[in-house]
Design a protein around this motif. Structure first.
Motif, mmCIF file in Angstrom:
data_model
loop_
_atom_site.group_PDB
_atom_site.id
_atom_site.type_symbol
_atom_site.label_atom_id
_atom_site.label_comp_id
_atom_site.label_asym_id
_atom_site.label_seq_id
_atom_site.Cartn_x
_atom_site.Cartn_y
_atom_site.Cartn_z
ATOM 1 N N GLU A 36 0.808 -1.217 0.000
ATOM 2 C CA GLU A 36 0.000 0.000 0.000
ATOM 3 C C GLU A 36 0.846 1.274 0.000
ATOM 4 O O GLU A 36 0.315 2.355 -0.212
ATOM 5 N N ILE A 37 2.144 1.159 0.243
ATOM 6 C CA ILE A 37 2.986 2.358 0.337
ATOM 7 C C ILE A 37 2.981 3.187 -0.945
ATOM 8 O O ILE A 37 2.876 4.412 -0.869
ATOM 9 N N PRO A 38 3.056 2.599 -2.146
ATOM 10 C CA PRO A 38 2.969 3.451 -3.345
ATOM 11 C C PRO A 38 1.658 4.233 -3.417
ATOM 12 O O PRO A 38 1.643 5.409 -3.802
ATOM 13 N N TRP A 39 0.567 3.607 -3.021
ATOM 14 C CA TRP A 39 -0.729 4.299 -3.007
ATOM 15 C C TRP A 39 -0.710 5.441 -1.998
ATOM 16 O O TRP A 39 -1.181 6.545 -2.280
ATOM 17 N N VAL A 40 -0.159 5.192 -0.819
ATOM 18 C CA VAL A 40 -0.079 6.222 0.218
ATOM 19 C C VAL A 40 0.807 7.367 -0.251
ATOM 20 O O VAL A 40 0.458 8.546 -0.076
ATOM 21 N N MET A 41 1.939 7.037 -0.851
ATOM 22 C CA MET A 41 2.847 8.077 -1.343
ATOM 23 C C MET A 41 2.148 8.977 -2.356
ATOM 24 O O MET A 41 2.329 10.189 -2.346
ATOM 25 N N ASP A 42 1.331 8.380 -3.214
ATOM 26 C CA ASP A 42 0.639 9.150 -4.247
ATOM 27 C C ASP A 42 -0.518 9.956 -3.672
ATOM 28 O O ASP A 42 -0.640 11.154 -3.914
ATOM 29 N N ASN A 43 -1.373 9.320 -2.876
ATOM 30 C CA ASN A 43 -2.589 9.982 -2.395
ATOM 31 C C ASN A 43 -2.351 10.997 -1.293
ATOM 32 O O ASN A 43 -3.146 11.913 -1.121
ATOM 33 N N TYR A 44 -1.307 10.829 -0.519
ATOM 34 C CA TYR A 44 -1.000 11.773 0.544
ATOM 35 C C TYR A 44 0.145 12.711 0.172
ATOM 36 O O TYR A 44 0.657 13.431 1.028
ATOM 37 N N SER A 45 0.569 12.698 -1.079
ATOM 38 C CA SER A 45 1.651 13.557 -1.587
ATOM 39 C C SER A 45 2.887 13.484 -0.694
ATOM 40 O O SER A 45 3.470 14.502 -0.316
ATOM 41 N N MET A 46 3.284 12.287 -0.379
ATOM 42 C CA MET A 46 4.438 12.092 0.496
ATOM 43 C C MET A 46 5.755 12.150 -0.262
ATOM 44 O O MET A 46 6.818 12.187 0.350
ATOM 45 N N GLU A 92 7.028 14.540 -1.636
ATOM 46 C CA GLU A 92 7.700 15.806 -1.344
ATOM 47 C C GLU A 92 8.586 15.730 -0.113
ATOM 48 O O GLU A 92 9.534 16.485 0.022
ATOM 49 N N VAL A 93 8.262 14.835 0.809
ATOM 50 C CA VAL A 93 8.965 14.824 2.089
ATOM 51 C C VAL A 93 9.782 13.566 2.352
ATOM 52 O O VAL A 93 10.649 13.565 3.220
ATOM 53 N N THR A 94 9.513 12.482 1.617
ATOM 54 C CA THR A 94 10.247 11.244 1.859
ATOM 55 C C THR A 94 10.184 10.351 0.631
ATOM 56 O O THR A 94 9.487 10.655 -0.337
ATOM 57 N N THR A 95 10.891 9.245 0.704
ATOM 58 C CA THR A 95 10.830 8.259 -0.369
ATOM 59 C C THR A 95 10.088 7.030 0.140
ATOM 60 O O THR A 95 9.900 6.859 1.346
ATOM 61 N N ALA A 96 9.697 6.179 -0.773
ATOM 62 C CA ALA A 96 8.986 4.953 -0.390
ATOM 63 C C ALA A 96 9.881 4.059 0.464
ATOM 64 O O ALA A 96 9.425 3.435 1.423
ATOM 65 N N THR A 97 11.158 4.020 0.153
ATOM 66 C CA THR A 97 12.100 3.192 0.919
ATOM 67 C C THR A 97 12.199 3.672 2.362
ATOM 68 O O THR A 97 12.177 2.863 3.290
ATOM 69 N N LYS A 98 12.316 4.978 2.554
ATOM 70 C CA LYS A 98 12.408 5.510 3.918
ATOM 71 C C LYS A 98 11.114 5.287 4.686
ATOM 72 O O LYS A 98 11.140 4.983 5.882
ATOM 73 N N LEU A 99 9.977 5.429 4.024
ATOM 74 C CA LEU A 99 8.696 5.201 4.682
ATOM 75 C C LEU A 99 8.548 3.729 5.065
ATOM 76 O O LEU A 99 8.104 3.412 6.172
ATOM 77 N N ARG A 100 8.960 2.839 4.170
ATOM 78 C CA ARG A 100 8.904 1.405 4.460
ATOM 79 C C ARG A 100 9.798 1.070 5.649
ATOM 80 O O ARG A 100 9.418 0.291 6.537
ATOM 81 N N ARG A 101 10.985 1.674 5.705
ATOM 82 C CA ARG A 101 11.909 1.438 6.815
ATOM 83 C C ARG A 101 11.317 1.959 8.131
ATOM 84 O O ARG A 101 11.438 1.321 9.176
ATOM 85 N N THR A 140 4.438 13.338 10.939
ATOM 86 C CA THR A 140 4.943 13.368 12.309
ATOM 87 C C THR A 140 5.123 11.977 12.894
ATOM 88 O O THR A 140 5.911 11.803 13.823
ATOM 89 N N ARG A 141 4.434 10.984 12.360
ATOM 90 C CA ARG A 141 4.581 9.638 12.919
ATOM 91 C C ARG A 141 5.710 8.848 12.267
ATOM 92 O O ARG A 141 6.433 8.120 12.943
ATOM 93 N N PHE A 142 5.852 8.982 10.940
ATOM 94 C CA PHE A 142 6.795 8.123 10.241
ATOM 95 C C PHE A 142 7.976 8.858 9.611
ATOM 96 O O PHE A 142 9.041 8.288 9.478
ATOM 97 N N VAL A 143 7.799 10.095 9.195
ATOM 98 C CA VAL A 143 8.865 10.784 8.478
ATOM 99 C C VAL A 143 9.774 11.540 9.434
ATOM 100 O O VAL A 143 10.986 11.378 9.416
ATOM 101 N N ASN A 144 9.196 12.384 10.292
ATOM 102 C CA ASN A 144 9.999 13.212 11.182
ATOM 103 C C ASN A 144 9.354 13.266 12.566
ATOM 104 O O ASN A 144 8.746 14.261 12.932
ATOM 105 N N PRO A 145 9.484 12.206 13.356
ATOM 106 C CA PRO A 145 8.881 12.226 14.686
ATOM 107 C C PRO A 145 9.512 13.255 15.617
ATOM 108 O O PRO A 145 8.910 13.662 16.601
#
Length: 165
Positions: free
Chosen positions: A61-71, A73-82, A134-139
């Motif tokens: 679901e991460i590619p869908w989240v990256m697209d729909n939440y415009s993520m 701009e702030v992170t990559t799919a790899t960093k979000l998965r990590r 705030t939860r996953f990219v930059n707590p």
């Protein structure tokens, strides 16, 4: 390909539609309908396998989240998965230290059910973009807001400055 959580939601919505009368039902009632619940795990190893399956569902679901939440701009799919992996591993370590060995399977099942519900809420857009950041990219951004303020900001917030009109 649809994730297991999307299939579960679709089945729950279809079941709710069949059980409801012919009156038009608001979408919120359909999203709030009961979801099918998995049977409890027989042992801790099965609960861990279910946890890995949930992690795979989240990764799909991460590619869908990256697209729909415009993520993007702030992170990559790899960093979000990590970041998701780190959160899940920290939760498992916490469960292992705080629960007795005979209760770990049940505790992990409960945590997995909650995580599945969070995934469904995320897919249903019940979260906003800043919640994910705030939860996953930059707590650390949460703690940064509690940093010491400057004298100017303290003076301004106390009402000591007079605004010019």
């Amino acid at each position: 390909m649809r994730s297991a959580s999307q299939r579960a939601v679709t089945r729950a919505i279809d079941r709710a539609r069949r059980s409801l009368s012919t009156e038009k039902t608001p979408a919120s009632a359909l999203w709030s309908s009961p979801r099918p619940v998995d049977t409890p795990s027989r042992d801790y190893d099965e609960a861990l396998r279910r946890g890995r399956a949930l992690y795979r569902d989240v990764c799909r679901e991460i590619p869908w989240v990256m697209d729909n939440y415009s993520m993007n701009e702030v992170t990559t799919a790899t960093k979000l998965r990590r970041a998701v992996k780190d959160v899940m591993r920290a939760k498992i370590e916490e469960l292992e230290t705080k629960t007795r060995p005979e209760d770990r399977a049940n505790a992990l099942d409960i945590a997995l059910w909650r995580a599945r519900e969070e995934l469904i809420a995320l897919e249903a857009h019940h979260y906003q973009r800043h919640h994910l950041i705030t939860r996953f990219v930059n707590p650390r951004a949460v703690n940064a807001s509690k940093a010491k303020r400057s004298a100017f900001v303290d003076d301004f917030l106390s009402g000591g400055r007079i605004e010019l009109h």
